[in-house]
Design an enzyme around this catalytic site. Structure first.
Site, mmCIF file in Angstrom:
data_model
loop_
_atom_site.group_PDB
_atom_site.id
_atom_site.type_symbol
_atom_site.label_atom_id
_atom_site.label_comp_id
_atom_site.label_asym_id
_atom_site.label_seq_id
_atom_site.Cartn_x
_atom_site.Cartn_y
_atom_site.Cartn_z
ATOM 1 N N ASP A 83 0.838 -1.082 0.093
ATOM 2 C CA ASP A 83 0.099 -0.042 -0.061
ATOM 3 C C ASP A 83 0.718 1.134 -0.037
ATOM 4 O O ASP A 83 0.443 2.116 0.671
ATOM 5 C CB ASP A 83 -1.026 0.066 1.182
ATOM 6 C CG ASP A 83 -1.691 -1.304 1.394
ATOM 7 O OD1 ASP A 83 -2.094 -1.637 0.290
ATOM 8 O OD2 ASP A 83 -1.928 -1.666 2.277
ATOM 9 N N LYS A 126 2.234 2.309 -5.202
ATOM 10 C CA LYS A 126 2.709 1.673 -6.473
ATOM 11 C C LYS A 126 1.916 1.893 -7.513
ATOM 12 O O LYS A 126 2.468 2.400 -8.640
ATOM 13 C CB LYS A 126 3.023 0.274 -6.203
ATOM 14 C CG LYS A 126 4.282 -0.252 -5.379
ATOM 15 C CD LYS A 126 4.258 -1.685 -5.116
ATOM 16 C CE LYS A 126 2.856 -2.313 -4.402
ATOM 17 N NZ LYS A 126 2.694 -1.986 -3.037
ATOM 18 N N GLY A 183 -4.415 -4.306 -4.341
ATOM 19 C CA GLY A 183 -5.314 -3.098 -4.666
ATOM 20 C C GLY A 183 -4.798 -2.011 -5.160
ATOM 21 O O GLY A 183 -4.101 -1.256 -4.203
ATOM 22 N N HIS A 184 -4.300 -1.764 -6.453
ATOM 23 C CA HIS A 184 -3.523 -0.727 -6.945
ATOM 24 C C HIS A 184 -4.361 0.687 -7.233
ATOM 25 O O HIS A 184 -4.984 0.405 -8.362
ATOM 26 C CB HIS A 184 -2.385 -1.141 -7.861
ATOM 27 C CG HIS A 184 -1.527 -2.212 -7.392
ATOM 28 N ND1 HIS A 184 -0.781 -2.626 -8.215
ATOM 29 C CD2 HIS A 184 -0.949 -2.396 -6.322
ATOM 30 C CE1 HIS A 184 0.352 -3.648 -7.484
ATOM 31 N NE2 HIS A 184 -0.089 -3.242 -6.344
#
Ligand code: IMP
Length: 433
Positions: free
Chosen positions: A13, A16, A40-41
């Site tokens: 987190d 990225k 989860g980007h």
């Protein structure tokens, strides 16, 4: 030509997604090489928000190839939801933009059920997406791969063999319900018809791109301290999150990697269980959580928040070979009078400056802090690193000294243009012989 790996330098987190999206403007292709939909980007484009769980974060650029490498574990249902969502919003118009490795392993419904059932005992705080059980099957050589899904006869045979064992494990050991063969089979036949066109020999495709002199970004998921070997085991994910795995998880050799960029937040967060020496259990921690919107992009869980831990990030620099660091979410610290940075630990009365590999030892360390003055100014509008207030620059310089690597970019907001020091990372890569 250059190939750059981007990795998280904390517990995931770190932002990225935003940095990969930003740097994709200079790249020709983006490759995910490990993890699955536990990631989860998040990417903001103006007012639009995108959260990518499996698709590489470069997908918002038309014509840039996005490749899901062999090291990724894929929940086809989630992937299809992502593809459909993107198409609805006008992206991924050309299906040849996306490729999925035929060697990537599938996450099946029984993996998710095993994951959540085992959490009752092992309490890792997993995302419940079946990541660990899917990687276990890969290593046990019983896993089902994307390429198997494409072949009805092979898929049927492998599913049948797996399901017999999984059902007895689920029912007899975990006291859970089992699954019906036909139900999973029929659902996956649907998935096959939707995903088949993307499935390729991606290792060969990536190599061909490299031979053509294309620029490739390798997008890591999770973070260094969640690495299954070098992280805070057992409170880790089930894959190697370090840069070296970009090679294994995509099928290229280490001599083809030119540089490694790390991403770290200006403070620290962690989701799930496990040691976190600089965690704040007070209103300051709550303030950071609210201002930084520190809630899991995959599970919505509130993230644990704390001060920047230079020992942790220095560990990440070492195990990844990071040559440049990007600091994100610097603006979240705008209002603080004083800031603390963890410069070492005290373990049984002794001062240490490394992350102990023994989890009990790491759980019992006490953080040693250095205090710095806050900048008490809105930095969101800054246009360059030299625009930052003196105390913000001092904070960054001190972090740089402590982690032993240069800070190359600083993010001061969620949007693409709220990033300072952006340069084409492919412009002057290390020369390759
Ligand atoms: P798993 O990857 O779902 O097995 O979860 C193992 C540990 O990694 C848990 O502490 C999760 O919260 C953490 N984790 C997995 N993926 C991410 C991520 O993308 N960001 C942050 N933490 C993650």
């Amino acid at each position: 030509m250059a190939n750059i790996v981007i990795v998280g330098a904390q517990w995931g987190d770190e932002g990225k997604g935003k940095i990969v999206d930003l740097l994709t403007q200079f790249a020709d292709a983006v490759v995910r090489f490990q993890g699955g939909d536990n990631a989860g980007h998040t990417v903001y484009l103006g007012k639009e928000k995108f959260v990518f769980h499996i698709i590489p974060s470069g997908i918002l650029y038309e014509g840039k190839k996005c490749i899901i490498g062999n090291g990724v574990v894929i929940d086809p249902g989630t992937l299809i939801t992502e593809i459909t969502g993107l198409k609805k919003r006008g992206y991924l118009k050309d299906d040849s933009q996306l490729m999925i490795s035929e060697e990537a392993h599938l996450i099946l419904p029984y993996h998710r059920r095993i994951d959540t059932a085992r959490e009752r005992v092992f309490k890792i705080g997993t995302t419940g997406r079946g990541i660990g059980p899917a990687y276990e099957d890969k290593v046990a050589r019983s896993g089902i791969r994307m390429g198997d899904l494409i072949d009805e006869k092979i898929f049927r045979k492998k599913l049948d063999a797996n399901l017999t064992q999984k059902n007895s494990y689920l029912v007899q050991v975990l006291k859970e319900e089992g699954f019906e063969f036909e139900k999973i089979h029929d659902e996956f036949v649907q998935f096959r018809s939707q995903l088949g066109k993307y499935v390729k020999d991606t290792a060969r495709e990536i190599h061909e791109e490299i031979l053509k002199g294309k620029h490739i970004l390798f997008e890591g998921a999770q973070g260094a301290l969640l690495d299954v070997d070098h992280g805070t085991y057992p409170y880790v994910t089930a894959s190697n999150t370090v840069a070296a795995n970009a090679c294994v998880g995509s099928g290229i050799g280490p001599t083809l990697i030119d540089s490694v960029v790390g991403i770290a937040k200006a403070y620290t967060t962690r989701v799930g269980e496990g040691p976190f020496p600089t965690e704040l259990h007070d209103t300051l921690g709550d303030m950071i959580r609210q201002k930084g919107q520190e809630f899991g992009a995959t599970t919505g869980r509130p993230r644990r928040c704390g001060w920047f831990d230079a020992v942790v990030v220095k560990h990440a620099v070492r195990i990844n070979g990071i040559q440049g660091m990007v600091i994100t979410k610097m603006d979240v610290l705008n209002d603080l009078d004083k800031l603390k940075v963890c410069v070492g630990y005290r373990l049984n009365g002794r001062r240490i400056d490394y992350v102990p590999s023994n989890i009990e030892a790491f759980q019992s360390v006490e953080a040693v802090y250095e205090e710095l003055e806050g900048w008490k100014t809105e930095i969101k509008g800054a246009k360059s690193l030299s625009d930052l207030p003196a105390n913000a620059q001092r904070y960054l310089r001190r972090v740089e000294e402590l982690i032993g690597t240069k800070i190359v970019m600083v993010s001061v907001g969620s949007e693409r243009n709220e990033t300072l020091g952006v340069q084409n990372p492919f412009a002057s890569p290390r020369s390759r012989t």
